[in-house]
Motif scaffolding. Structure first.
Motif, PDB file in Angstrom:
ATOM      1  N   ARG A  62       3.825   1.527  -1.131  1.00 29.99           N
ATOM      2  CA  ARG A  62       4.469   1.669  -2.448  1.00 29.99           C
ATOM      3  C   ARG A  62       3.502   2.307  -3.448  1.00 29.99           C
ATOM      4  NH1 ARG A  62       5.098  -0.621  -7.213  1.00 29.99           N
ATOM      5  NH2 ARG A  62       3.490  -2.194  -6.909  1.00 29.99           N
ATOM      6  N   GLN A  63       2.266   1.812  -3.423  1.00 30.07           N
ATOM      7  CA  GLN A  63       1.267   2.353  -4.350  1.00 30.07           C
ATOM      8  C   GLN A  63       0.977   3.821  -4.063  1.00 30.07           C
ATOM      9  OE1 GLN A  63      -0.312   0.647  -6.806  1.00 30.07           O
ATOM     10  NE2 GLN A  63      -0.281  -1.508  -6.295  1.00 30.07           N
ATOM     11  N   LEU A  64       1.134   4.197  -2.814  1.00 27.92           N
ATOM     12  CA  LEU A  64       0.821   5.571  -2.429  1.00 27.92           C
ATOM     13  C   LEU A  64       1.964   6.541  -2.699  1.00 27.92           C
ATOM     14  CD1 LEU A  64      -1.093   5.259   0.953  1.00 27.92           C
ATOM     15  CD2 LEU A  64      -1.800   6.646  -0.973  1.00 27.92           C
ATOM     16  N   ILE A  86       0.841  -1.202   0.000  1.00 31.17           N
ATOM     17  CA  ILE A  86       0.000   0.000   0.000  1.00 31.17           C
ATOM     18  C   ILE A  86       0.873   1.248   0.000  1.00 31.17           C
ATOM     19  CG2 ILE A  86      -1.601   1.354   1.407  1.00 31.17           C
ATOM     20  CD1 ILE A  86      -2.862  -1.338   2.268  1.00 31.17           C
ATOM     21  N   PHE A 105       2.869   8.117  -5.041  1.00 32.98           N
ATOM     22  CA  PHE A 105       2.550   9.308  -5.828  1.00 32.98           C
ATOM     23  C   PHE A 105       2.184  10.487  -4.951  1.00 32.98           C
ATOM     24  CE2 PHE A 105      -1.739   7.519  -5.413  1.00 32.98           C
ATOM     25  CZ  PHE A 105      -2.491   8.650  -5.137  1.00 32.98           C
TER      26      PHE A 105
END
Lengths: 341, 418
Positions: free
Chosen positions: B403-405, B401, B407
């Motif tokens: 990593r995905q965040l 999570i 941005f």
């Protein structure tokens, strides 16, 4: 090809984006593609909720579904284009405008405090990242493409889409001016009402519903327009095509509109469009004295334009026919050919 | 949003003072800016962010470092190498121990021993002889809650030095070109170089290369503008190379108006530098604005210039030969000069426009002031949902999570803006 069309959903609301994306799915299917609509509810307030909601799209895995590969996604409006996919096409309807040109206006969302400011910047960062990932980038109008380039430096191909399918026809020019759009302030239908009030004998028909309805009806009442302005509310397709077919001109002058299907619907009915110099997307196709009249966003100018077209039906027909020649070129065949190329 | 902008400002004579004068009017249209006066010890009230402009000149920046020590904040790092600054704030104030400590902090025992050598005048000053090896930026980096840099070079050096905070890149702004007529300086072509005349500006190599060029192109003229650094014997070098007044035009320090007129007269601008402190060159930016082709050292920020606007000369054993070839190419090909000039003009307008720079600054400031709170709020939303399904902070899913965040910003997922 298996294609997922991505669109955020605002529950209980239905507008141009919904019409466009529903039609895109149907048209893709009609051409033999296996297409489906992917939606996630979108709530953009308060505070940083807009980013949490965007993150939902970022978590989606659309690379395959039930063991079968999804070969392409076509994302449309914020935040659906945050989705990850190796073949992500974006057909941009609009960015999150509160983070851009609406910031600092009464339509803006972000205040002056540092957290609101930072949230706005993170939306911009997300746009640069997510839109920058697109393998092809399209915008529905030059206005949308221009905003995109100014805000992110990304260049999109302008690709307008056809309006909703109606039994379009031209049954004559009966003198009244038609407005067919959602009743909210951004559509500036009050300009038309005030303009009608200034032109004796001029009549208007207002189709649609929305949050500005009471205020607009109040204006009509206060100006003594009863009998000259008729609010029809929502109408069915046949009734809408009938009104387009009989009016003398269509009023469509929102402020800084993204795209606007109104002009295309008018043109396919052989009718000229009255718009304003600051209306944005409609100006791609409404050219002054060639396909309609482009006037100042003032009641007197709108009223005079409508009266002129009422009094000069030959000119209205000539402008409307010129518009039709533009509108018939915008077809789903051409859109889909370019989208999938 | 309101910020305090600690920087030298005119009439102080420094490149960063000129920089501030250029940027502030556009920036003030976007954010509320308070500029504390030089030496100010009391911070302005009710500011959301303190911004410190740090360069390598102790006369201009020592008081700003002291303010940073009192109240950490966002640092605009104009030079990466701050050895001269630190030396000025220690040795320059009779604080030899401070210099020893700074060198030891960065270079360990070897650094301390070398510092002793400097204090005892047994070895040349390290800020002149080995600045890249001992940057002495550690203290400033340790105090910076975020960095603004003007080049990838400085960003990479900061990361290499272990800086883990957010870094924003903001290009150097271009000055609007004043409406001056070019100065009447002859030469076919006229090759100009601007700034101090010394070894680090590669003056020996330039003079040698120009002398070779002039044997082939007797009409070529070299315009040398700027003060000659102490210890650099320019006259002797010119004499040895047979460069007389017909081939070399010399001007010392010139005011801004004369600078522009002389720059506008040149057909080619040469801007060499080694070693580099990581600085961005204001004169190179001016040359871009004027639409002039550049010859630069392939080092630091200069390496990042597009090949369409600059011929890059590696700093190696072939430097003089490569430089000669570059000068010969541009001297003999007016069409190449014109194409590079057009590209330079376009680059200055597109990348270095003042309004664009101000917008990037405003974005960095707003994120520096409020970004962490936004990231925390979004993470809290996600964490609540994750916790509901039994994903704690140590679970592999939590790392995914994060990593995905990424941005969202440098505090999330371990990635910086830079």
């Amino acid at each position: 090809m298996r294609i997922a069309v991505c669109r955020p959903q605002v529950p209980f609301a239905h507008g141009g984006a919904e019409i466009m994306t529903d039609a895109l799915v149907a048209e893709l299917r009609a051409r033999g593609h296996e297409a489906d609509l992917v939606t996630v509810p979108f709530k953009w307030y308060p505070g940083s909720t807009v980013l949490s909601q965007a993150f939902l799209w970022r978590l989606l895995d659309l690379s395959e579904v039930d063991g079968r590969r999804v070969e392409m996604v076509i994302a449309t409006k914020f935040p659906s284009y945050a989705v990850r996919h190796e073949e992500k096409r974006v057909w941009l309807i609009h960015q999150f405008r509160q983070a851009y040109e609406l910031d600092g206006t009464e339509l803006g969302q972000f205040g002056p405090d540092p957290v609101d400011r930072a949230t706005r910047r993170k939306v911009q960062d997300l746009d640069r990242l997510a839109l920058g990932e697109a393998t092809r980038l399209f915008a529905t109008s030059a206005n949308v493409a221009g905003r995109l380039e100014r805000s992110t430096g990304l260049v999109a191909e302008v690709l307008p889409h056809p309006p909703q399918a109606l039994p379009y026809r031209c049954d004559g020019y009966e003198g009244f001016v038609l407005s067919a759009s959602r009743l909210d302030r951004a559509k500036r239908i009050d300009l038309l009402l005030e303009g009608v009030a200034l032109q004796p004998g001029l009549e208007a028909v207002i189709v649609g519903d929305g949050p500005d309805r009471d205020r607009l009806q109040g204006i009509a009442r206060d100006r003594g327009l009863n009998g000259r302005v008729r609010f029809e509310g929502r109408v069915d397709e046949e009734r809408l095509a009938d009104l387009y077919g009989r009016c003398s001109a269509v009023f469509y002058a929102p402020i800084d509109e993204d795209f606007g299907m109104g002009p295309y619907e008018a043109f396919l009915s052989g009718k000229p469009v009255i718009t304003a110099v600051d209306s944005g997307g409609p100006l791609d196709v409404v050219h002054d004295r060639r396909t309609g009249l482009v006037v100042a966003a003032e009641p007197a100018a709108v009223g005079a334009a409508a009266a002129h077209l009422r009094d000069n039906p030959d000119e209205a027909a000539r402008l409307g026919e010129a518009g039709r020649a533009i509108a018939v070129e915008v077809t789903w065949d051409r859109c889909i050919d370019r989208l999938l190329l | 949003m309101k910020l305090a902008w600690y920087s030298p400002t005119p009439p102080e004579r420094s490149g960063i003072a000129d920089y501030a004068a250029l940027v502030l009017p556009s920036l003030r249209r976007l954010v509320d800016v308070d500029v504390p006066r030089r030496g100010s010890r009391r911070p302005p009230r009710n500011v959301d962010l303190n911004v410190y402009h740090i360069g390598n000149n102790p006369d201009s920046h020592a008081w700003i470092v002291e303010a940073l020590r009192r109240r950490p904040g966002l640092v605009v790092l104009h030079d990466f190498v701050l050895h001269h600054l630190v030396a000025g704030m220690t040795i320059g104030r009779g604080d030899g121990h401070g210099y020893l400590d700074a060198m030891e902090r960065e270079g360990g025992v070897v650094g301390r021993l070398l510092a002793h050598g400097v204090l005892d005048k047994r070895i040349p000053p390290l800020w002149e002889s080995r600045p890249e090896d001992f940057h002495l930026a550690g203290e400033v980096l340790g105090l910076a809650t975020g960095l603004v840099v003007h080049s990838r070079y400085v960003r990479d050096r900061a990361r290499g030095a272990g800086y883990e905070g957010p870094i924003w890149g903001v290009p150097h702004p271009a000055w609007p070109v004043p409406a001056h007529a070019p100065a009447p300086v002859g030469g076919e072509p006229l090759i100009g170089t601007f700034g101090n005349v010394n070894a680090s500006k590669r003056a020996p190599q330039l003079l040698e290369a120009f002398a070779r060029l002039r044997r082939e192109q007797p009409g070529a003229t070299l315009l040398l503008v700027g003060a000659t650094s102490p210890g650099f014997d320019l006259d002797r070098r010119l004499q040895r190379l047979g460069l007389d007044a017909a081939g070399v035009v010399r001007e010392g320090y010139v005011d801004e108006s004369r600078l522009w007129a002389l720059m506008a007269a040149c057909d080619v601008h040469v801007n060499l530098r080694s070693p580099t402190m990581g600085e961005t060159s204001g004169t190179a930016i001016r040359a871009l604005s004027l639409g002039k082709p550049l010859v630069v050292s392939d080092a630091g920020w200069f390496s990042e210039l597009p090949d369409t606007v600059a011929l890059k000369v590696p700093v190696d054993g072939e430097e003089t030969a490569t430089l000669t070839a570059a000068l010969e190419l541009l001297a003999g090909r007016p069409d190449v000069r014109a194409a590079m000039g057009d590209a330079a003009n376009d680059l200055a307008r597109r990348e270095h426009g003042v309004d664009r720079v101000a917008e990037l600054y405003a974005s960095a400031f707003e994120q520096a002031a409020g970004g962490r709170a936004v990231e925390d709020a979004v993470l809290a939303d996600i964490a609540r949902a994750a916790a509901d399904v039994g994903i704690g902070p140590d679970a592999p899913e939590a790392r995914e999570i994060a990593r995905q965040l990424s941005f969202l910003g440098p505090g999330v997922g371990g990635h910086g803006r830079g």
